[in-house]
Design an enzyme around this catalytic site. Structure first.
Site, PDB file in Angstrom:
ATOM      1  N   GLU A  52      33.140  34.165  41.565  1.00 54.18           N
ATOM      2  CA  GLU A  52      32.947  32.809  41.559  1.00 54.18           C
ATOM      3  C   GLU A  52      31.736  32.237  42.196  1.00 54.18           C
ATOM      4  O   GLU A  52      30.787  31.429  41.973  1.00 54.18           O
ATOM      5  CB  GLU A  52      34.001  31.780  41.948  1.00 54.18           C
ATOM      6  N   VAL A  79      45.354  39.624  41.987  1.00 55.32           N
ATOM      7  CA  VAL A  79      46.651  40.404  41.113  1.00 55.32           C
ATOM      8  C   VAL A  79      46.155  41.077  39.879  1.00 55.32           C
ATOM      9  O   VAL A  79      46.281  42.428  40.061  1.00 55.32           O
ATOM     10  CB  VAL A  79      47.737  39.700  41.137  1.00 55.32           C
ATOM     11  N   LYS A 122      33.966  29.130  53.713  1.00 57.06           N
ATOM     12  CA  LYS A 122      33.605  30.559  53.096  1.00 57.06           C
ATOM     13  C   LYS A 122      32.148  30.437  52.856  1.00 57.06           C
ATOM     14  O   LYS A 122      31.968  29.365  52.214  1.00 57.06           O
ATOM     15  CB  LYS A 122      34.292  31.051  52.108  1.00 57.06           C
ATOM     16  N   GLY A 142      45.309  35.132  41.079  1.00 56.66           N
ATOM     17  CA  GLY A 142      44.990  35.197  42.596  1.00 56.66           C
ATOM     18  C   GLY A 142      46.230  34.296  43.274  1.00 56.66           C
ATOM     19  O   GLY A 142      47.288  34.316  42.850  1.00 56.66           O
ATOM     20  N   HIS A 201      39.882  26.606  37.930  1.00 57.92           N
ATOM     21  CA  HIS A 201      39.279  27.716  38.194  1.00 57.92           C
ATOM     22  C   HIS A 201      38.241  28.124  37.016  1.00 57.92           C
ATOM     23  O   HIS A 201      37.879  29.266  36.679  1.00 57.92           O
ATOM     24  CB  HIS A 201      40.502  28.922  37.587  1.00 57.92           C
ATOM     25  N   ASN A 248      31.933  27.330  50.044  1.00 60.65           N
ATOM     26  CA  ASN A 248      33.150  27.099  49.464  1.00 60.65           C
ATOM     27  C   ASN A 248      34.104  26.609  50.679  1.00 60.65           C
ATOM     28  O   ASN A 248      34.569  27.438  51.409  1.00 60.65           O
ATOM     29  CB  ASN A 248      33.739  28.335  48.938  1.00 60.65           C
ATOM     30  N   ARG A 276      52.569  27.417  45.410  1.00 59.29           N
ATOM     31  CA  ARG A 276      52.540  26.428  44.314  1.00 59.29           C
ATOM     32  C   ARG A 276      53.694  26.567  43.314  1.00 59.29           C
ATOM     33  O   ARG A 276      53.779  27.771  42.649  1.00 59.29           O
ATOM     34  CB  ARG A 276      51.219  25.992  43.791  1.00 59.29           C
ATOM     35  N   ARG A 294      31.145  24.696  45.733  1.00 54.08           N
ATOM     36  CA  ARG A 294      32.059  24.788  44.890  1.00 54.08           C
ATOM     37  C   ARG A 294      32.614  23.411  45.410  1.00 54.08           C
ATOM     38  O   ARG A 294      33.360  22.942  46.380  1.00 54.08           O
ATOM     39  CB  ARG A 294      33.089  25.814  45.500  1.00 54.08           C
TER      40      ARG A 294
HETATM   41  P1  ADP Z   1      42.321  33.496  46.290  1.00 57.48           P
HETATM   42  O1  ADP Z   1      42.879  32.740  45.231  1.00 57.48           O
HETATM   43  O2  ADP Z   1      42.760  33.259  47.515  1.00 57.48           O
HETATM   44  O3  ADP Z   1      40.674  33.733  45.836  1.00 57.48           O
HETATM   45  P2  ADP Z   1      42.954  36.185  45.440  1.00 57.48           P
HETATM   46  O4  ADP Z   1      42.231  36.440  44.038  1.00 57.48           O
HETATM   47  O5  ADP Z   1      41.729  36.811  46.211  1.00 57.48           O
HETATM   48  O6  ADP Z   1      43.011  34.867  45.933  1.00 57.48           O
HETATM   49  O7  ADP Z   1      44.198  37.055  45.302  1.00 57.48           O
HETATM   50  C1  ADP Z   1      44.774  37.267  46.485  1.00 57.48           C
HETATM   51  C2  ADP Z   1      46.140  37.682  45.906  1.00 57.48           C
HETATM   52  O8  ADP Z   1      46.079  38.990  45.244  1.00 57.48           O
HETATM   53  C3  ADP Z   1      46.896  38.193  47.199  1.00 57.48           C
HETATM   54  O9  ADP Z   1      47.867  37.085  47.444  1.00 57.48           O
HETATM   55  C4  ADP Z   1      48.038  39.180  46.492  1.00 57.48           C
HETATM   56  O10 ADP Z   1      49.336  38.789  46.317  1.00 57.48           O
HETATM   57  C5  ADP Z   1      46.968  39.700  45.451  1.00 57.48           C
HETATM   58  N1  ADP Z   1      46.788  41.062  45.683  1.00 57.48           N
HETATM   59  C6  ADP Z   1      45.585  41.466  46.236  1.00 57.48           C
HETATM   60  N2  ADP Z   1      45.505  42.768  45.939  1.00 57.48           N
HETATM   61  C7  ADP Z   1      46.723  43.250  45.370  1.00 57.48           C
HETATM   62  C8  ADP Z   1      47.099  44.502  45.168  1.00 57.48           C
HETATM   63  N3  ADP Z   1      46.541  45.729  45.431  1.00 57.48           N
HETATM   64  N4  ADP Z   1      48.533  44.422  44.396  1.00 57.48           N
HETATM   65  C9  ADP Z   1      49.138  43.474  44.342  1.00 57.48           C
HETATM   66  N5  ADP Z   1      48.355  42.236  44.580  1.00 57.48           N
HETATM   67  C10 ADP Z   1      47.443  42.186  45.018  1.00 57.48           C
END
Ligand code: ADP
Length: 390
Positions: A376, A326, A15, A207, A178, A8, A238, A90
């Site tokens: 993913e 999130v 990654k 995320g 996604h 990725n 964004r 990816r």
């Molecule tokens: P990516 O899109 O980079 O793969 P992720 O799916 O790992 O991202 O999500 C990253 C985001 O998830 C972080 O920027 C953060 O805002 C949020 N996040 C991760 N853990 C928590 C938590 N315990 N509480 C709130 N938000 C979280």
């Protein structure tokens, strides 16, 4: 032991994961080269979280993605004991035609390069490692797995913008992204709750990139993302949905260049732009600053609005699924978002939600609410294995 490498590649990071392919797929190695071109750093962990590599490099040694790919390839050749049978990549954009993953050859790469103008920030990075492997290991099977493919079953009517139709033919249409995450979640839901998975489901991938998808019988019928990964929900940096008139205003009244506009919309907007503090939901939740509250309120509000939009596309909702950073990790955000779904008949069970159970709605809820961790990389490994088996 046969293994699959999943790659990725982003703008400044590479990654990768290795899966053993003995019957089922088991994750063996998870690695990341970040700071490519600035402060390259390679970290690799084994399946138990044990650290296999943790090393910095001079920027001249890893100036770009091809160099990172070569270095990772060298590490794998020296240290990885499995027999690599295929690499799954990816690839953000499969254009209008790729409905499923594709076995890569020169022709496919040339075709995918044509989609670079549709995803200028991502597509060239995704294709760079493919080119390196084609050159150095032409015999190694490679498979491209697209973020757009899962949405290609949409009614074409839904994928039009209301601009002259000739632009649609040129490729200016709603693609949705996604898709690998949604496909994985749809598959998991079919296992966890087969009856529900067959119905009308909204999945919220929240995320640092965020979008929502309407699933009917496990297939995507609508997405909040469109032509690029800028549409729909506000994200970490964004903007999400924006009146195109704002862009005209910035171009005409602020004299912004296309590059400045791109920077603003991709890197300085969303939660970061609104809060003036951070793109990370954790930071915003921990802050008592008014900007942080505004950003989170707006994020939750827009998720609620978009749930209404997708509910309309589906003609009702049977289940709502949280996934990604999130969605998987924040009971507080899930509770706030679930409040916005009350009018749909959704009702969260606070105990289940705080415990992070799979089903977090209460028994009377008209809409079942789930938390389904996405994967993913595993989806890519599964696709890759399936493509080479054919
Ligand atoms: P990516 O899109 O980079 O793969 P992720 O799916 O790992 O991202 O999500 C990253 C985001 O998830 C972080 O920027 C953060 O805002 C949020 N996040 C991760 N853990 C928590 C938590 N315990 N509480 C709130 N938000 C979280």
């Amino acid at each position: 032991m046969d293994t699959i490498l999943v790659v990725n590649a982003g703008s400044s990071s590479l990654k990768f994961e290795i899966f053993a392919a003995a019957g089922s797929l088991t994750r063996q190695i998870k690695g990341k080269m970040d700071g490519i071109g600035t402060a390259p750093h390679l970290t690799i962990k084994g399946s138990g979280g044990d650290r296999l590599a943790d090393e910095g490099y001079p920027s001249e040694t890893v100036p770009d993605l091809p160099a990172a790919m070569r270095l990772v390839g060298q590490w794998l050749r020296e240290r990885h004991e499995g027999q690599l049978i295929a690499v799954g990549h990816r690839v953000v954009h499969g254009g209008p035609d790729h409905m499923r993953p594709a076995r890569i050859d020169e022709n496919v790469v040339r075709q995918l390069e044509r989609y670079t103008p549709l995803a200028p920030l991502h597509q060239p990075n995704n294709l760079a490692p493919i080119r390196v492997l084609l050159e150095h290991q032409p015999q190694l099977a490679q498979v491209a797995c697209f973020d757009t493919a899962f949405h290609r079953g949409h009614d074409p009517m839904a994928d039009h913008y209301a601009i002259p139709a000739s632009y649609f033919d040129e490729g200016v249409r709603r693609y949705g992204f996604h898709g690998l995450s949604y496909e994985y979640v749809a598959g998991r839901l079919a296992e966890i709750a087969p009856g529900v998975g067959d119905g009308r489901v909204i999945v919220a991938h929240l995320g640092s990139g965020a979008s929502m998808c309407a699933l009917y019988q496990g297939r995507s019928v609508e997405s909040t993302l469109g032509f690029t990964a800028l549409d729909g929900l506000p994200m970490g940096t964004r903007c999400g949905q924006i009146d195109p008139g704002v862009l005209l205003y910035l171009l005409q009244q602020h004299g912004m260049s296309a590059a400045e506009l791109q920077d603003l919309l991709y890197k300085e907007s969303g939660l970061k732009g609104l809060s003036g503090i951070s793109n990370d939901v954790r930071d915003l939740l921990a802050s008592d600053n008014a900007g942080a509250a505004l950003a989170l309120d707006h994020f939750v509000y827009r998720i609620g609005l978009n749930a209404g939009l997708l509910a309309a596309a589906l003609g009702g909702v049977d289940a709502f699924v949280f996934t990604a950073g999130v969605g998987e990790n924040s009971p507080v955000m899930r509770a706030r978002i679930a409040e916005k779904l009350r009018w749909l008949g959704a009702s969260l069970d606070p105990r289940r939600n705080n415990a992070g159970e799979l089903l977090v709605s209460n028994d009377d809820s008209k809409v079942a609410i789930y938390v389904v961790p996405t994967d993913e990389e595993l989806m890519i490994a599964q696709h890759t294995l399936a493509v080479i088996a054919n």
